[in-house]
Structures are given as C-alpha cells and as structure tokens.
Scaffold this motif. Sequence first.
Motif, PDB file in Angstrom:
ATOM      1  N   ARG A   1     -66.313 -22.856 -13.971  1.00  0.00           N
ATOM      2  CA  ARG A   1     -65.204 -22.595 -13.038  1.00  0.00           C
ATOM      3  C   ARG A   1     -64.518 -21.265 -13.379  1.00  0.00           C
ATOM      4  O   ARG A   1     -64.128 -20.514 -12.488  1.00  0.00           O
ATOM      5  CB  ARG A   1     -64.196 -23.746 -13.073  1.00  0.00           C
ATOM      6  CG  ARG A   1     -64.773 -25.059 -12.593  1.00  0.00           C
ATOM      7  CD  ARG A   1     -63.698 -26.097 -12.314  1.00  0.00           C
ATOM      8  NE  ARG A   1     -62.926 -26.488 -13.475  1.00  0.00           N
ATOM      9  CZ  ARG A   1     -63.189 -27.577 -14.236  1.00  0.00           C
ATOM     10  NH1 ARG A   1     -64.215 -28.356 -13.967  1.00  0.00           N
ATOM     11  NH2 ARG A   1     -62.408 -27.874 -15.258  1.00  0.00           N
ATOM     12  N   ASN A   2     -64.431 -20.982 -14.690  1.00  0.00           N
ATOM     13  CA  ASN A   2     -63.828 -19.701 -15.101  1.00  0.00           C
ATOM     14  C   ASN A   2     -64.629 -18.510 -14.593  1.00  0.00           C
ATOM     15  O   ASN A   2     -64.069 -17.515 -14.163  1.00  0.00           O
ATOM     16  CB  ASN A   2     -63.728 -19.625 -16.630  1.00  0.00           C
ATOM     17  CG  ASN A   2     -62.712 -20.612 -17.171  1.00  0.00           C
ATOM     18  OD1 ASN A   2     -61.918 -21.168 -16.395  1.00  0.00           O
ATOM     19  ND2 ASN A   2     -62.739 -20.852 -18.469  1.00  0.00           N
ATOM     20  N   ARG A   3     -65.949 -18.638 -14.629  1.00  0.00           N
ATOM     21  CA  ARG A   3     -66.781 -17.522 -14.140  1.00  0.00           C
ATOM     22  C   ARG A   3     -66.559 -17.305 -12.645  1.00  0.00           C
ATOM     23  O   ARG A   3     -66.495 -16.174 -12.179  1.00  0.00           O
ATOM     24  CB  ARG A   3     -68.266 -17.784 -14.429  1.00  0.00           C
ATOM     25  CG  ARG A   3     -68.686 -17.305 -15.815  1.00  0.00           C
ATOM     26  CD  ARG A   3     -70.206 -17.130 -15.904  1.00  0.00           C
ATOM     27  NE  ARG A   3     -70.918 -18.399 -15.881  1.00  0.00           N
ATOM     28  CZ  ARG A   3     -71.044 -19.215 -16.936  1.00  0.00           C
ATOM     29  NH1 ARG A   3     -70.515 -18.880 -18.096  1.00  0.00           N
ATOM     30  NH2 ARG A   3     -71.694 -20.344 -16.837  1.00  0.00           N
ATOM     31  N   LEU A   4     -66.451 -18.403 -11.917  1.00  0.00           N
ATOM     32  CA  LEU A   4     -66.185 -18.286 -10.482  1.00  0.00           C
ATOM     33  C   LEU A   4     -64.813 -17.651 -10.251  1.00  0.00           C
ATOM     34  O   LEU A   4     -64.639 -16.781  -9.391  1.00  0.00           O
ATOM     35  CB  LEU A   4     -66.256 -19.683  -9.832  1.00  0.00           C
ATOM     36  CG  LEU A   4     -66.086 -19.748  -8.313  1.00  0.00           C
ATOM     37  CD1 LEU A   4     -67.117 -18.881  -7.585  1.00  0.00           C
ATOM     38  CD2 LEU A   4     -66.202 -21.195  -7.811  1.00  0.00           C
ATOM     39  N   GLN A   5     -63.861 -18.059 -11.064  1.00  0.00           N
ATOM     40  CA  GLN A   5     -62.505 -17.503 -10.975  1.00  0.00           C
ATOM     41  C   GLN A   5     -62.524 -15.982 -11.178  1.00  0.00           C
ATOM     42  O   GLN A   5     -61.863 -15.247 -10.445  1.00  0.00           O
ATOM     43  CB  GLN A   5     -61.645 -18.175 -12.049  1.00  0.00           C
ATOM     44  CG  GLN A   5     -60.157 -17.895 -11.922  1.00  0.00           C
ATOM     45  CD  GLN A   5     -59.356 -18.596 -13.022  1.00  0.00           C
ATOM     46  OE1 GLN A   5     -59.827 -18.681 -14.164  1.00  0.00           O
ATOM     47  NE2 GLN A   5     -58.175 -19.064 -12.697  1.00  0.00           N
ATOM     48  N   GLU A   6     -63.324 -15.529 -12.155  1.00  0.00           N
ATOM     49  CA  GLU A   6     -63.423 -14.089 -12.406  1.00  0.00           C
ATOM     50  C   GLU A   6     -63.928 -13.349 -11.170  1.00  0.00           C
ATOM     51  O   GLU A   6     -63.413 -12.289 -10.810  1.00  0.00           O
ATOM     52  CB  GLU A   6     -64.356 -13.805 -13.595  1.00  0.00           C
ATOM     53  CG  GLU A   6     -63.771 -14.171 -14.948  1.00  0.00           C
ATOM     54  CD  GLU A   6     -62.381 -13.568 -15.179  1.00  0.00           C
ATOM     55  OE1 GLU A   6     -62.227 -12.352 -14.957  1.00  0.00           O
ATOM     56  OE2 GLU A   6     -61.450 -14.324 -15.534  1.00  0.00           O
ATOM     57  N   GLU A   7     -64.943 -13.925 -10.525  1.00  0.00           N
ATOM     58  CA  GLU A   7     -65.508 -13.296  -9.318  1.00  0.00           C
ATOM     59  C   GLU A   7     -64.472 -13.208  -8.211  1.00  0.00           C
ATOM     60  O   GLU A   7     -64.407 -12.237  -7.472  1.00  0.00           O
ATOM     61  CB  GLU A   7     -66.707 -14.117  -8.814  1.00  0.00           C
ATOM     62  CG  GLU A   7     -67.989 -13.809  -9.551  1.00  0.00           C
ATOM     63  CD  GLU A   7     -69.176 -13.667  -8.591  1.00  0.00           C
ATOM     64  OE1 GLU A   7     -69.069 -12.916  -7.600  1.00  0.00           O
ATOM     65  OE2 GLU A   7     -70.203 -14.321  -8.858  1.00  0.00           O
TER      66      GLU A   7
END
Lengths: 393, 393
Positions: free
Chosen positions: A11-17
């Motif tokens: 979820r954090n990676r998606l948040q970064e995007e």
Amino acid sequence: MIEAKEFSERRNRLQEEIKELGLDAFLISQPESIYYYTGATYKPQERPFLITIWPQRDPTFLVPKLEKDHIHKANIGDVKSYWEFPSPPGEGWPEKLDEILQGVKTLGIEQGISLENQSCLKVKKLKPLDIVNRQRHIKTPAEIKMIRQSASYADKLMAMMLKNAYYGVSVLEMFGLGRKIQMEVIKSGEFDPLNCEFLSATWPSRFSHMPHGVPPLDGKLTNGPLAFMSYLRVNGYASENERTVFLTKPTEREKDVFNHMRAARQKAFDIIKPGVPCAEVDKAALGYLRKQGYGEFLLHRTGHGIGQGNHEGPWVADGSEHILEENMVISVEPGIYIPDLGGFRHSDTVLVTKDGYEVLTKGSTEIEDLTLLKPKFMKRIIGRLIQKALNIA
Amino acid sequence: MIEAKEFSERRNRLQEEIKELGLDAFLISQPESIYYYTGATYKPQERPFLITIWPQRDPTFLVPKLEKDHIHKANIGDVKSYWEFPSPPGEGWPEKLDEILQGVKTLGIEQGISLENQSCLKVKKLKPLDIVNRQRHIKTPAEIKMIRQSASYADKLMAMMLKNAYYGVSVLEMFGLGRKIQMEVIKSGEFDPLNCEFLSATWPSRFSHMPHGVPPLDGKLTNGPLAFMSYLRVNGYASENERTVFLTKPTEREKDVFNHMRAARQKAFDIIKPGVPCAEVDKAALGYLRKQGYGEFLLHRTGHGIGQGNHEGPWVADGSEHILEENMVISVEPGIYIPDLGGFRHSDTVLVTKDGYEVLTKGSTEIEDLTLLKPKFMKRIIGRLIQKALNIA
C-alpha cells in the motif's frame, strides 16, 4: 503466507505513486486488488469492497456491514461500513464513499471498475489508471515463494496425472485427481477455499485442438495427442503446467509437429531476459511456427503473466506493450492445433531472473517421457469400476 | 437442460425491446448474459465474448479465435472472431467490433461492462441500460424446472449435512459432502464444470455471527447455534438452503432468538405475492426484528433474486425499486447475529406464484428437528479417523 507487513508495504508503494501523480486519492475496487493490498478474500458479488488510498494518511477501507467483523485480517486501521446493496437513502456505498471522499477533486480509479459502479462516483475528475496492474507485474520475494510452492503442487498433480493415465482412461478419472492435491494443501494447515483452485483437466485428441472447449467428462483418452493440464491457485497464487501426452506410439507426423512445438518454446526461452519486449518473445515463438508452415494452426499468443491471477499482465503477445523485467512470472506455451490431428502444447510457469529465466514447473518435456505405453493393470481395473459405476464403461 | 429454441426466444425478446427503444444495436458483454442468451460457458478472463443484437436481423457473436471452433453450441449463425488479447493493430476485439458496428449511432450497453472495455467502444452514443437484468428477473418454465432441480439437490445436501453432523464434527468433514452431490450430478449425465458449484459450508457458533467470514476448516462444531449452508449452482442454475442447527440442547435464550428469526421469516412470507414491492417484504421481516429489539444485531437485507446467479435482482431490500412478479425466484433469509451468542438464519429458495409463493427448498425449519443429539457412533469413528489423518483430532 504473506505477512501483514508486506501488505502495508504494498500500500505504501501505491501511495508513493499517487503522490508522484499528484492525485488527491486513489480508489481500489477490484477483488484481486483488494486481496493484493490486504490479504482479505471475499466472494465478489453485488456488494463492493472499496479502499481509498490517500497521499498523506492511512487508507480507508469501506465494506458492507455484513463483512465488517471478520475483516480485521485486512490489517487496515480505518474500516468503515455501509448497510447493504441496495440501501435506503444515505445508507448505501455510494453515499458512504462520498462522505469519505469529501474534498477530493481528482480521484484515480482502476480500469476494471464496472460502468455501473463508476457512474455512482460523485467526484468530478476521475482518472482511470493502470498503476495497480503494473505494480502487480513485478513479484516480491514473498510472492515468488508462494508461486514456487504453487508450481511444485502443479508438478505433483501433473506427475499424478501421468502416473494414472492409461489407454481408455476417462476424462472424469483425471478430473478427480485435483482433489488429492487439495487435501494435501488442506493438511498443510493453510487453505482458503475462496482463494484456491485445483484443476486437473484432460482433452481427448478429438478435442485437444479446441483447448478452451469443455471436454465431456465421460470422454475417454485413447490415441494422442492428448492435452493434460494442471492449473492451480494455491492460497491466492497461481501456476500452470501442461503437457502433450500420447497413450499410443506417436506417428512420424505427430512427432514432427511435437518437435516443432518444442522448438518454438525454445525460440521463446532463447531470448527471455529483462529488457526484452514481450511482443518479441511472441514473435520469436509464433514467427518460427509460421515460417515452418503452421500459421493457419495457431490459436493464441505465446503466454501471459501469472501471479494472483492465472491470467494477468504482462501479456506475452504481439501487440503487447509490456517489457520483461526481473521477477516477472509468465507462462510459455506456444501451441499448434490441427483439426484432424489434435493440439500440441506444453505450458510452464517461468520466472524472469536477472540474467535470463528459471522454469518453476519441472518435469520432462520429451516425447519419450510423455508416451505412456505401460499396461497399468491395477489402474485399469479401478478405472473400469469407476466407469461402470457412472455408466460410462 | 435449456433447449436451443429457448435461447433464440430469449434473444428475440431482447430484440423486441431494442426495437421499442429505438436503438441501432445492443451489446451483450457480461459472461452470465452470454450464457443466458446462448448457453455457452467460458472462463471470463481478459478475452471478451460480445454479442451484438440488431433490431432487424440475426445477432453477431464475436469471440476470440481460440474459442471459435467449439462455440457452435451457442447456436448463433453469425460467429466472427478476433485474434488475441492483446493483438497487433487491426486484429483485436475493439477493431473487429468496430467493423461489426459500422453505421451504428446509438448503442445500448450493459451496466456491468468494465470501464476499460467500455472505453474501447468507438460508437458515439452509448446508452447503459438495465434491460438484460430485468429480462432475467422473470424465469421461464424451463428455468423454473432447472431451479427446482437445483433446489432438490440443495435439499439433499442439507439432509446429508444434518445426517452426518455430530458434536465435535470438523468443518472439513461437512465441506467434503458437497462432492457427493457433485458425483450425483455427474452421474446424471449433464455436468458443465464451468457452470456448477457444490458448497456445503458450516460455521461454528463463535463464527456463525460472521456469516461471510471463512471458518477455519479444522474448526469443530460443538454448541449451537451453528450455521449450515447448502449453496449450489447446477448447470447454470442456483439455489440455496440454510439452517440454524444445534448439537447440544439450546438454551431458553437461544430458543427465544430462534423463534424470533422464524417469526420474521413468516412476516415476509405473509405478504409475498405479485405486485408487492420487495422493499415492503424487507421492511416486514426486519421491521419485526427491530420492533423486538434486535435492530443492532441485523447485518443484511431479507433476501435476493436467485437464477443463473446465486445473487441477482430482484433485491429484497429496503431501498430496492423492484416489485415482485409471478415467476420471480428469491431467497428469504432474515438473520439475527449476536456476537457473544452466534448467528440465527434459515434461508430458502422461493418461487413467486400467481397468488403467493412456493418454497422450492423443503425440509423442516423447526428447532426440534434441527437439534441433533443422537450419538451416531459410526460417524464419530469415521470422523475421528479423518481428523487424525489431518492432524486436527
């Protein structure tokens, strides 16, 4: 199994995007994506599960009231619920989501959302984006471990099918073998029925040139080429292993087609490594077959991505824009389908590595090992009893 | 099974609606709708099946090349195919569909289509319409026959579950029973694995208040209230039969909640007949429970439509706009879920008749018949062996 920590990292990676794209929020709506970001499974029906990913704070998970109590396994702090589908005014998911999305001007959405659900979103600027699928293309170490395990079960099931096959065996006897692997997974202590599938399917030669037709269960396997398929999803992670099998001595023509099928696979394997366009892999395999005169006998692309889904990107097809990267997992399965002869196709589950590839499904691809002429008296007797019981003897 | 003639009659009815609506064409895109209008099943993945219904001529069916050879069972004369997903320019479904739709200015589409697929349609005026779902709400005599058959299998499976249950039985033993009914359907000579499902599920009392949580298979059924669910799809047609069961003598409080659950069902049955709004049926059942003080223990609506889908319209829910009509099939299943006690719910598959209703699933709903205290020594011994083999004894 995948640990809670990994889901929050995803979820954090998606948040970064989302931050980079300057979105106010992103809405996850597809059942496989809900699983990818939370580990929560459910039967996708008319009651949607929806996760809002925010650029600066923790996600908000909206679920039907019916599901709220057990959704703790999703490990998302902020779970809200709506009453039902449909609901009296103010109690349904569109209104509850609207409350959550107060102030959002630009909302990223998944392209898989239905027109019906999308039309309920009140945010003005909707941006359909492919970012979830792209994130899913590259597998994490934990995912590769799950796919590796799934592939080893697929191999076991294929070995079981080869062991149990005999001239005259019914499609039904093969269909039943998937259950034995299912029991093994259950015994291992981890088994989510909503997230597992164990399919052992075979096509008699007069059906094997129609790889997506459903063969009759009372059909019998006699002369080759026969299609044997071991197609699994084990606690969310898929794999496939398919082989072309003979129960009588293959003719010279059959050997010839078989060898060309294997050569086409090799053409694909020869170039698989990071940086290679998927379309090139497809052209290498199918281009070879076209050059050998099999153009009119091709029915499908060389392969597809494998992960949570049995079929997902990257697409190993002419026209695909995907480029191979390290830790992608794909199938390699060019096939030749000749109406008066049958289908010829092996399929394997393949990991793209730093320098090339690793075939995760093992087991011989040689015609000698896949020609099963031994008598197998006991199998025949048991099979005969099964067939008699079902009036298909 | 449904005959070819009926499928063409269904398409004719849709054609009539399209004429009345003045559409140039209507696009059928959802897998269940494809089945409804053709009898063809497939595994819905990334390769769409698409039927164009015309006001004045025969439909056009567009399928992937891979599926074309076996799709003759669809009994549609004009079958066209596209190469693959994805495809090189000119070979994919959007371009092939565009050729088919030349000259179409106003195209009706299904609301279930994904945003991704809808965005590939090049026709300017798209009209999302609910006409397919509405047609499916009213069952034909052939469909009622299929649902009746499915319901009788659901009853057999429930009877089997009740017969095999004993204090301490594992969830897994119950889960396995669905297979016996599956074998019976296979023996009957008609069995489409893509279109059948046989789910026998049970929830121990500490899970029965979470009716959509997946209970652990190594869980055991001991004190009630226990949820027993027989949930089937037999060659395309669904049914469900659920009962609240006790393996020890129910307490006075349990009896009390059980009786209120049954009374709420009766409130629904009292008013079910053509012309009654579905929302009123829901208000009758859940309104009764709210008045009795169970408002905080309600998790879901009174029921839903049943047909090809296990869940479909008409929705028996507050907020639903559907009105009951003769030959609709619905579930009736108001439930009470008390966290420290468990869940109480019966569910039946119910046909709306000219004057009222007919319950298609039979079997007692009485607490005396659903309290199973007999010892069942043999079941226990066999169960013990199964549990030992799985290390859950």
